[in-house]
Scaffold this active site. Structure first.
Site, PDB file in Angstrom:
ATOM      1  N   GLU A  97      10.061   8.153 -17.153  1.00 46.53           N
ATOM      2  CA  GLU A  97       8.913   9.151 -17.270  1.00 46.53           C
ATOM      3  C   GLU A  97       8.635   8.735 -18.551  1.00 46.53           C
ATOM      4  OE1 GLU A  97       8.357  13.187 -15.158  1.00 46.53           O
ATOM      5  OE2 GLU A  97      10.259  13.111 -15.691  1.00 46.53           O
TER       6      GLU A  97
ATOM      7  N   LYS B 292      16.580  22.216 -10.677  1.00 47.77           N
ATOM      8  CA  LYS B 292      15.781  20.669 -11.278  1.00 47.77           C
ATOM      9  C   LYS B 292      16.580  19.468 -11.537  1.00 47.77           C
ATOM     10  CE  LYS B 292      11.890  20.245 -11.312  1.00 47.77           C
ATOM     11  NZ  LYS B 292      10.771  19.473 -11.313  1.00 47.77           N
TER      12      LYS B 292
ATOM     13  N   HIS C  92       0.670  -1.077   0.234  1.00 42.03           N
ATOM     14  CA  HIS C  92      -0.136   0.024   0.186  1.00 42.03           C
ATOM     15  C   HIS C  92       0.784   1.159   0.010  1.00 42.03           C
ATOM     16  CE1 HIS C  92      -3.366  -2.896   1.803  1.00 42.03           C
ATOM     17  NE2 HIS C  92      -2.178  -3.400   2.517  1.00 42.03           N
TER      18      HIS C  92
ATOM     19  N   SER D  21      15.347  22.055 -16.269  1.00 43.89           N
ATOM     20  CA  SER D  21      14.520  22.216 -16.274  1.00 43.89           C
ATOM     21  C   SER D  21      14.570  23.610 -16.843  1.00 43.89           C
ATOM     22  CB  SER D  21      12.796  22.981 -15.207  1.00 43.89           C
ATOM     23  OG  SER D  21      12.603  23.222 -15.194  1.00 43.89           O
TER      24      SER D  21
END
Ligand code: ARG
Length: 465
Positions: free
Chosen positions: A294, A287, A160, A281
């Site tokens: 991804e 970043k 979970h 970024s």
């Protein structure tokens, strides 16, 4: 000849194909990818026809020489693909006749584009599968190396997405290895079933010429011929099976990606992804984005989409060949390209992952991951498991309020929850003790992880499940 009048099938037509229809029905824009395999199929067919006395040796030699020149031109990028010639098969055949004359027109004896294209795709996909298998094996090797290097690295195991019990990172890598090893086995299964030769089925019913299907199949490295001619030209279940394989593999890679993305975040900080697999970024200087996982996660969607496309492509088709089947190629090609890129990305990235060992251990300690170990300890001391569960639940609630870990509670405090607790309890409350105690086949103890890695190498080398 008038425009469009040069069709190889133009005999019964009285007007030229509409220019739009010509474009609409053509597949040359994408099926030229099959050229090398189309030529291989033609070589085998011509060789067999000559052996059977359907072609003369001279005709065969002219055909083989012409195909050789065409192949060289295609490889050199100088082949003049023509949309009027519709597809890869007719482009090559027309060019062959242009080059060698009458013998070129005989190549199609006892054959149809229907068995030809079914053969080409199988040959093409077989090569693609072999190339994908190389990447898959490389990824599996990387996972085994990481598992071995991290047999002792402790991290929280989750259910979970809540801290459950401590596990070793090596064990976690081995879980990924198992999934991908099954994917490999599924890929090999798909290869076995597709490796059968449709040639000889001709348009749908077979041919009146004395062909030797076994011979053509053997020349092309097929294990057998497709038994039924109607089935041979029409079914694309091998393509559906391959895309189903691709979908399952992509779903595995997508889950793997999701974990890497979480783990690379500042909040988890479980691993470092090397800079070369990340991008920055344009606005936020701090970043470092995990673009590679991804994108793999994102690409799983298109692959599953291709599986749906092929399933729907087939579902309403009566026997035998229908033009619908021309739509099988683009989804299939894109699946191969996507899987090839994604497996390569992961095979490159996995060995370069850098676990943050201290942070992983810290995370395992902070989430009461050894609560089950305490319960097991009480069971060994004679308490029924359900009662032990209750006792430990109360101890955890206390530790939550006191903002400390179970191992930080004093013996006195712990004994307040159960008088069966003794000094030796601290041995089971450490994360090291916890993983070491799960010491059986398939469990997380470092010794078990090392043994599983050794078995994994063996299974991978032998192509076993
Ligand atoms: N381009 C066609 C395909 O991809 C080749 C087979 C065409 N056969 C036919 N009877 N029109 O399926």
């Amino acid at each position: 000849m008038s425009e469009g009048g040069a069709k190889l099938w133009g005999g019964r037509f009285t007007e030229a194909t509409d220019a739009f229809v010509e474009r609409f029905t053509a597949s040359i824009g994408f099926d030229q990818r099959l050229a090398r395999h189309d030529i291989a199929g033609s070589r085998a067919h011509a060789t067999m026809l000559a052996e059977q006395g359907v072609l003369t040796a001279e005709e065969r030699d002219a055909i083989l020489a012409g195909l050789g020149e065409i192949e060289a031109a295609i490889e050199a990028g100088s082949f003049p693909w023509a949309v009027e010639l519709e597809d890869v098969h007719m482009n090559i055949e027309a060019r062959l006749t242009e080059r060698i004359g009458a013998a070129g027109k005989k190549l199609h004896t006892g054959r149809s584009r229907n068995d030809q294209v079914a053969t080409d795709i199988r040959l093409w996909l077989r090569d693609a599968i072999d190339a994908l298998d190389v990447e898959l094996v490389r990824l599996c090797e990387g996972l085994l190396a990481q598992a071995e290097a991290n047999a002792d690295t402790i991290m929280p195991g989750f259910t979970h997405l809540q801290t459950a019990q401590p596990v070793t990172l090596g064990h976690h890598f081995l879980a990924w290895f198992e999934m991908l090893l099954r994917d490999r086995s599924r890929l090999q299964d798909c290869r076995k079933r597709l490796n059968a030769c449709p040639l000889g089925a001709a348009a749908l019913a077979g041919t009146t010429f004395p062909i030797n299907r076994e011979r053509t199949a053997a020349l092309l490295g097929f294990d057998r011929v497709v038994e039924n001619s109607l089935d041979a030209v029409s079914d694309r279940d091998f393509a559906m099976e391959f895309t189903a394989w691709a979908s399952i593999t992509m779903v595995h890679l997508s889950r793997f990606s999701e974990e890497l993305i979480l783990w690379a975040s500042a909040q988890f900080a479980f691993i470092d992804l090397p800079d070369r697999f990340c991008t920055g970024s344009s606005i936020m200087p701090q970043k470092k984005n995990p673009d590679v996982p991804e994108l793999v996660r994102g690409k799983s969607g298109r692959v599953v989409g291709h599986l749906m496309a092929l399933l729907m492509l087939m579902k309403g088709q009566p026997l035998a060949y229908n033009k619908d089947n021309q739509e099988d190629k683009e989804p299939l090609f894109d699946c191969v390209d996507t899987l090839s890129d994604c497996l390569r990305a992961f095979a490159d990235m996995v060995p370069a992952l850098v676990p943050r060992v201290a942070a992983l251990r810290e995370a395992a300690i902070s989430g009461f991951a050894t609560a089950t170990d305490l319960a097991d300890y009480l069971v060994r001391a004679g308490l029924p498991f359900r009662d032990a569960h209750e006792v430990v639940g109360r101890a955890v609630a206390h530790a939550v309020t006191a903002e400390c870990d179970l191992a930080e509670l004093s013996l006195e405090t712990l004994q307040g929850f159960s008088d069966r607790i003794g000094e030796d309890v601290y041995a089971v409350l450490t994360v090291e003790g916890s993983v070491a105690a799960r010491d059986h086949f398939g469990a997380t103890a470092p010794s078990q992880v090392r043994a599983a890695v050794a078995r994994g190498r063996e299974r991978l080398a032998q192509g076993l499940l």
